[in-house]
Scaffold this motif. Structure first.
Motif, PDB file in Angstrom:
ATOM      1  N   CYS A 137       0.858  -1.187   0.000  1.00  0.00           N
ATOM      2  CA  CYS A 137       0.000   0.000   0.000  1.00  0.00           C
ATOM      3  C   CYS A 137       0.895   1.238   0.000  1.00  0.00           C
ATOM      4  O   CYS A 137       1.572   1.519   1.000  1.00  0.00           O
ATOM      5  N   CYS A 138       0.928   1.939  -1.130  1.00  0.00           N
ATOM      6  CA  CYS A 138       1.780   3.132  -1.294  1.00  0.00           C
ATOM      7  C   CYS A 138       3.234   2.807  -0.940  1.00  0.00           C
ATOM      8  O   CYS A 138       3.928   3.592  -0.269  1.00  0.00           O
ATOM      9  N   THR A 175       4.303   0.503   1.089  1.00  0.00           N
ATOM     10  CA  THR A 175       4.434  -0.129   2.403  1.00  0.00           C
ATOM     11  C   THR A 175       3.876  -1.551   2.347  1.00  0.00           C
ATOM     12  O   THR A 175       2.677  -1.736   2.108  1.00  0.00           O
ATOM     13  N   GLU A 221      -1.486   9.290   3.053  1.00  0.00           N
ATOM     14  CA  GLU A 221      -1.600   8.446   1.866  1.00  0.00           C
ATOM     15  C   GLU A 221      -1.892   6.996   2.221  1.00  0.00           C
ATOM     16  O   GLU A 221      -2.580   6.294   1.487  1.00  0.00           O
ATOM     17  N   VAL A 222      -1.339   6.543   3.351  1.00  0.00           N
ATOM     18  CA  VAL A 222      -1.555   5.152   3.751  1.00  0.00           C
ATOM     19  C   VAL A 222      -1.687   5.064   5.272  1.00  0.00           C
ATOM     20  O   VAL A 222      -0.978   5.750   6.010  1.00  0.00           O
ATOM     21  N   THR A 255      -1.937   1.922   8.141  1.00  0.00           N
ATOM     22  CA  THR A 255      -1.897   0.472   8.397  1.00  0.00           C
ATOM     23  C   THR A 255      -1.950   0.149   9.892  1.00  0.00           C
ATOM     24  O   THR A 255      -2.073  -1.017  10.257  1.00  0.00           O
ATOM     25  N   ARG A 270      -9.351   7.434  -1.328  1.00  0.00           N
ATOM     26  CA  ARG A 270      -8.691   6.357  -0.597  1.00  0.00           C
ATOM     27  C   ARG A 270      -9.498   5.065  -0.762  1.00  0.00           C
ATOM     28  O   ARG A 270     -10.723   5.083  -0.866  1.00  0.00           O
ATOM     29  N   ALA A 326      -5.809  -1.946   5.852  1.00  0.00           N
ATOM     30  CA  ALA A 326      -5.183  -0.683   5.440  1.00  0.00           C
ATOM     31  C   ALA A 326      -6.217   0.240   4.815  1.00  0.00           C
ATOM     32  O   ALA A 326      -7.316  -0.180   4.417  1.00  0.00           O
ATOM     33  N   LYS A 327      -5.840   1.516   4.750  1.00  0.00           N
ATOM     34  CA  LYS A 327      -6.580   2.531   3.989  1.00  0.00           C
ATOM     35  C   LYS A 327      -5.526   3.320   3.242  1.00  0.00           C
ATOM     36  O   LYS A 327      -4.606   3.871   3.858  1.00  0.00           O
ATOM     37  N   CYS A 328      -5.616   3.363   1.891  1.00  0.00           N
ATOM     38  CA  CYS A 328      -4.509   3.926   1.117  1.00  0.00           C
ATOM     39  C   CYS A 328      -4.984   4.468  -0.230  1.00  0.00           C
ATOM     40  O   CYS A 328      -6.142   4.295  -0.611  1.00  0.00           O
ATOM     41  N   SER A 329      -4.070   5.117  -0.959  1.00  0.00           N
ATOM     42  CA  SER A 329      -4.394   5.737  -2.250  1.00  0.00           C
ATOM     43  C   SER A 329      -3.808   4.975  -3.433  1.00  0.00           C
ATOM     44  O   SER A 329      -4.072   5.324  -4.589  1.00  0.00           O
ATOM     45  N   ILE A 370      -2.287   0.754  -4.565  1.00  0.00           N
ATOM     46  CA  ILE A 370      -2.041  -0.629  -4.137  1.00  0.00           C
ATOM     47  C   ILE A 370      -1.331  -1.395  -5.245  1.00  0.00           C
ATOM     48  O   ILE A 370      -1.688  -1.258  -6.429  1.00  0.00           O
TER      49      ILE A 370
END
Length: 741
Positions: free
Chosen positions: A591-592, A594, A641-642, A644, A660, A687-690, A692
């Motif tokens: 994720c971004c 990570t 941006e991310v 986790t 997101r 996760a929450k991200c922009s 993947i």
């Protein structure tokens, strides 16, 4: 003998199954017919102009593109064609086989061509050529009778009252031989067929708009007393069957259709006078038990045509009540494009110059009528014209019914039946219309189709989109408060809800799938854009098995309840076999940039969410309770941006517009079932991200917005594409006193 004859008649259920197969097949009768002639793969089964049972079975399975059609259904159909044939002599070139074990290829081909989609002219031409074996352009009376017999058989299975149809076709047969020489030429056959309205309805021509001002007939069964607009007599019969115009509701006996005035509603202005003032268009009848909109008294029925109804504003009045001629299009005026708002471009220029206005530049927004007049829309000020796209295959037969209803409630030029290339035509016609809205009638896949089409036509201002849910899951419609499925509710009320709706922006995501080995074969990736969700593993496996079974046996998936039962059955077997166990060993997620640590988790599926609904209303992310005093919608600009961290994820709220995605882990089918039934609130938040990136090491089931496929090892990259304005339905009104705020 009678028992044998009854056995050869298809039941309504069997005929419905046959139609389902035809709808799903991409083959045409003409394509299959070629295989029986010359060097075709099935030519060995042709005996003269007939085929035996084995050849008939191969014809059916080739035409319907399935091996699953039962021998019993094949045998019933085969014997029904034998009963139709009156030929008792031996066929030329056949020495040892009696005619009773053969059926005519022409009869079979004619029958199925009538059930196909397509233009009536093409169907008439095809049936003529089938029986004109010597290609001399002439049919004798017995050959024409055989064609009519096939038409009657199809009409009977389509639930027509053939006691009405038979005399009409017999009269047509008398008149079709215009020169009276005892044979029918190709021109006479076309001319006779295309001037017989019930036959046109049977052939399917009456589903497409023709020249402006002509009726669009369809067969209709009435459950109340209805009177013919031509002879004013009651429509008799057990089913009270007649022909009804979709656009104006003008209703006639089948036998009276020829006498009906050809004039229907005008969908655009043909003169400067028509372009300035919209007037009422009245049709008599159909007003019983309604209140008169003029005097407010009940419109009583006197066993005859009663009252008048305006096609545009749907005002109902007594025959002897009068109202001013000007029509404002009634309660739906915010959505309707009256004929006065659509005019030929030349006429529009004249009016603009007369009013001192500068005419807009010519663009691709024009629309040509059958006589090649280019039209332009100049909407009524302060209105929001509605452009409607209807998927006729969504929701069983609901799509067709919804299409007809909107063609009556709105201007038919606002309503488009979805097929290849159609979205661009409608969007370009509305290109320069200010403040227009779009209504998509279909499932989530249909909504995605229209959003993609809007991207491609590059409109100057992107219109907001509302959804009438006709599919099975309808996850996007649920999130936008339009409901989980349309069940025949009042469409006028639905249109009023669109008037009261609010606009929100919805994120859309690009997905790129790059296989590790390009030469390795896999299923095609269904979409390049994610609107709702993407998933890998257990839920995609169930969806993939469901999809394969529905392709094989479409007749078993003809209702939402049946679909859910099948889904439950596949989920049960997935619990036993656990095909996606130890998913962490064959997948990695970044994720971004990570990497996600999946080593301590026992997951069988991973879902990437854009909206808070999946598989018909399940929220895999779960509800988020905000701490007291904290803002419900914090600034989206402050979102990292991310995210986790498990503790931070507990307070993260799903938002369609935050750019997101939410990443959720699924432990297995049992956990999915608990979430769907409400026994468990959500899956494992990861996760929450922009952005993947996912890498897989083996073949895995995947799905985008409910469309599944099997994917070989690959790298998947998901990035933000754009935001689409969507219409959110107004909150449901509560009748509870305590819910008032």
């Amino acid at each position: 003998m009678s028992e044998s004859k009854d056995w050869t008649v298809l039941s309504p259920e069997e005929f419905a199954h046959l139609q389902k197969y035809i709808d799903y097949s991409n083959k045409k009768v003409q394509d299959v017919l070629q295989e029986f002639y010359g060097d075709g793969s099935l030519s060995q089964y042709l005996q003269g102009e007939s085929i035996n049972f084995e050849g008939f079975k191969l014809f059916l399975r080739t035409y319907l593109e399935t091996e699953e059609i039962s021998d019993e259904l094949c045998q019933r159909l085969f014997m029904s064609f034998q009963n139709v044939s009156n030929e008792n002599e031996m066929k030329p070139g056949i020495t040892n086989q009696p005619v009773s074990e053969l059926v005519s290829v022409s009869d079979v081909s004619c029958y199925f061509s009538l059930l196909e989609g397509g233009q009536a002219e093409d169907k008439l031409a095809f049936t003529f050529k089938l029986y004109d074996k010597d290609a001399n352009g002439l049919l004798d009376s017995s050959e024409v009778d055989r064609i009519i017999t096939q038409m009657m058989r199809v009409a009977e299975y389509l639930d027509w009252d053939i006691t009405e149809l038979k005399p009409i076709l017999q009269e047509m047969m008398k008149e079709i031989d215009f020169d009276g020489n005892g044979t029918v030429s190709y021109q006479e056959w076309l001319r006779g067929g295309l001037t017989t309205v019930p036959l046109l309805v049977l052939l399917g021509l009456e589903t497409n708009m023709k020249d402006d001002g002509q009726h669009m007939w369809r067969l209709k069964h009435f459950n109340r007393p209805v009177y013919c607009n031509v002879c004013e007599a009651l429509l008799f019969g057990v089913r009270k069957q007649g022909l009804c115009c979709t656009f104006c509701k003008y209703t006639v006996h089948e036998r009276c259709a020829r006498k009906a005035p050809s004039c229907c509603i005008s969908t655009y202005a043909k003169s400067r006078k028509e372009a300035t003032v919209q007037t009422h268009v009245w049709v008599r009848g159909g007003c019983e038990a309604n209140k008169c909109d003029k005097c407010q008294k009940k419109i009583k029925s006197f066993q005859s045509l009663t009252g008048q109804c305006c096609v545009w504003c749907h005002m109902k009045i007594h025959d002897d009540c009068s109202v001013p001629p000007e029509c404002d299009c009634g309660v739906l005026k915010d959505h309707i494009l009256p004929p006065a708002a659509i005019s030929p471009i030349i006429l529009g220029r004249q009016n603009s110059q007369k009013n001192g206005a500068v005419p807009p530049e010519d663009t691709g927004s024009t629309f040509s009528t059958p006589d090649r007049q280019a039209l332009r829309i100049i909407p009524v000020p302060k209105t929001h014209p509605l452009l409607v796209f209807v998927n006729p295959k969504s929701g069983g037969k609901q799509g067709e019914r919804v299409l007809r209803k909107f063609q009556y409630l709105l201007n038919p030029r606002q309503v488009y039946k979805l097929q290849k290339g159609v979205p661009a035509v409608g969007l370009n016609f509305f290109r320069d219309v200010p403040d227009f809205r779009i209504l998509v009638c279909g499932g989530d896949g249909t909504v995605g189709w229209i959003l993609d089409a809007i991207d491609k036509v590059n409109l100057p201002c992107r219109p907001p989109v509302a959804v009438l849910p006709l599919g099975t899951g309808n996850d996007l419609a649920r999130c936008l408060r339009w409901g989980g499925g349309y069940d025949g509710e009042n469409l006028s009320k639905f249109l009023k809800d669109i008037e009261s709706s609010s606009t929100i922006l919805m994120d859309r995501w690009s997905i790129e799938v790059v296989p590790e080995n390009p030469s390795e074969k896999g299923d095609p990736v269904p979409y390049e854009i994610i609107n709702n969700y993407f998933s890998i593993g257990v839920d995609a496996s169930i969806a993939h098995r469901f999809h394969i079974m529905r392709e094989k046996y479409p007749e078993k998936f003809n209702s939402r309840m049946k679909n859910k039962l099948w889904y439950f059955e596949f989920a049960t077997s997935e619990t036993i076999f656990a095909t996606c166990k130890k998913l962490k060993e064959c997948i990695s997620v970044e994720c971004c940039g990570t990497p996600l640590d999946l080593s301590s988790l026992s997951l069988e599926g991973i879902a990437i969410l854009n909206i808070p609904s999946m598989h018909g209303g399940s929220n895999l992310w779960g509800e988020t309770k905000k701490p007291l005093g904290e803002a419900r919608n914090p600034s989206r600009q402050s979102l990292p941006e991310v995210i986790t961290d498990p503790e931070t994820l507990k307070s993260c709220v799903q938002d369609l517009s935050d750019k997101r995605m939410e990443v959720v882990g699924l432990e297995g089918v049992i956990e999915m079932g608990q979430i769907y039934t409400g026994l468990k609130s959500a899956g494992k938040r990861l996760a929450k991200c922009s952005e993947i990136v996912i890498r897989t090491l083996k073949h895995l089931p995947m799905q985008i917005d409910g469309e599944p496929w099997m994917q070989p090892p690959c790298t998947i990259k998901i990035t933000h594409k754009n935001q689409a304005p969507m219409l959110m339905a107004p909150p449901p009104r509560s009748s509870s006193f305590f819910s008032l705020k």
